[in-house]
Design an enzyme around this catalytic site. Sequence first.
Site, PDB file in Angstrom:
ATOM      1  N   LYS A  86      20.534  83.241  43.106  1.00 41.47           N
ATOM      2  CA  LYS A  86      20.158  82.667  44.815  1.00 41.47           C
ATOM      3  C   LYS A  86      21.370  82.470  45.376  1.00 41.47           C
ATOM      4  CE  LYS A  86      15.427  80.862  43.752  1.00 41.47           C
ATOM      5  NZ  LYS A  86      14.606  79.838  43.522  1.00 41.47           N
ATOM      6  N   GLN A 124      14.699  73.353  43.521  1.00 40.22           N
ATOM      7  CA  GLN A 124      14.348  74.513  42.437  1.00 40.22           C
ATOM      8  C   GLN A 124      13.068  73.635  41.953  1.00 40.22           C
ATOM      9  OE1 GLN A 124      14.967  77.389  42.200  1.00 40.22           O
ATOM     10  NE2 GLN A 124      13.673  78.106  40.182  1.00 40.22           N
ATOM     11  N   ASP A 154      11.569  77.918  51.503  1.00 41.37           N
ATOM     12  CA  ASP A 154      10.453  78.205  50.463  1.00 41.37           C
ATOM     13  C   ASP A 154       9.185  78.377  51.109  1.00 41.37           C
ATOM     14  OD1 ASP A 154      11.441  78.554  48.016  1.00 41.37           O
ATOM     15  OD2 ASP A 154      11.633  76.302  47.512  1.00 41.37           O
TER      16      ASP A 154
HETATM   17  N1  GUN Z   1      10.693  78.038  40.918  1.00 44.47           N
HETATM   18  C1  GUN Z   1      10.178  79.201  40.657  1.00 44.47           C
HETATM   19  N2  GUN Z   1      10.270  79.867  41.735  1.00 44.47           N
HETATM   20  C2  GUN Z   1      10.772  79.029  42.825  1.00 44.47           C
HETATM   21  C3  GUN Z   1      10.729  79.345  44.393  1.00 44.47           C
HETATM   22  O1  GUN Z   1      10.375  80.473  44.822  1.00 44.47           O
HETATM   23  N3  GUN Z   1      11.179  78.072  44.827  1.00 44.47           N
HETATM   24  C4  GUN Z   1      11.638  77.005  44.419  1.00 44.47           C
HETATM   25  N4  GUN Z   1      12.052  76.100  44.969  1.00 44.47           N
HETATM   26  N5  GUN Z   1      11.306  76.991  43.006  1.00 44.47           N
HETATM   27  C5  GUN Z   1      10.924  77.929  42.112  1.00 44.47           C
END
Ligand code: GUN
Length: 296
Positions: A54, A98, A121
């Site tokens: 990311k 995350q 998100d």
């Molecule tokens: N863990 C797995 N997928 C995601 C996501 O799309 N966002 C976040 N914040 N954590 C994750």
Amino acid sequence: MSARLIDGRAAAEALRARLAIIADFFRASTGRPAGLATVLVGEDPASAVYVRSKIKATEEAGMHGLHHPLPAKTSEAELLALVDTLNRDDAVDGILVQLPLPKQIDSARVIDAVSPDKDVDGFHVVNAGRLAVGAEALVPCTPLGCLHLLTTELGDLSGANAVVIGRSNIVGKPMASLLLGESCTVTIAHSRTRDLPEVCRRADILVAAVGRAEMVRGDWIKPGATVIDVGINRVPGAAAGKTRLVGDVAFDEAREVAGAITPVPGGVGPMTIAMLLRNTQVAAHRRAGLKPPEDL
Ligand code: GUN
């Protein structure tokens, strides 16, 4: 007849190229790059890989990535204090904590603490509510990526019978809201649904987000349907000790019946990060009083 493959890698690449141009416009207009703050608590290797990709994508898209790694034993109060600092930081347009978080931390409380305007998100209850009533929201990245693939493939979705398998807050529910917003007739199916194969056979659009390897069989699919496979499941591979990734749909069977289908990997997955970048630009534009491009 074999289904058309929906190429998520190519779609994500095209979107990222557009986002790089939009990032230049934002920087020229405001004198600063859009900023995405990522927070990773602990050292879960899978989460670390996700967050790293990311951050890399953020920088490649002409935005500023600010990463905050925290030790596994971080308390909830410490994490909430960091979120508060990021909420107040004007250089930060998007905040991504995350998940999953270590067990001493209540994820719901942390999600709730992120400013809805920086919630890239789309997990905050305010954004879930805005999406549900059709207001301007930040929408979770995975369903947004699925919708982008569907509208690119099919154009107008109105009147289509759409079946979403899975009712999670992250994929199933927002996916259903988005499809309803496109005037589909939407069914949300789940583990208690009676005669799931029969329900699926009515779908012009079938979105599988259950997390069970190859659960959706070829004879569950209406001939010519468009199939979006959100699943990423690791199963034993052909060679000893090796694993491979499969979706929630039995791909080889489904592609003989469907009109179009996303592969795993290379379908929905690459779209998720592209949509995170998109959400960061949208949040940055709104925070700066600029209008994000209409069709983004
Ligand atoms: N863990 C797995 N997928 C995601 C996501 O799309 N966002 C976040 N914040 N954590 C994750």
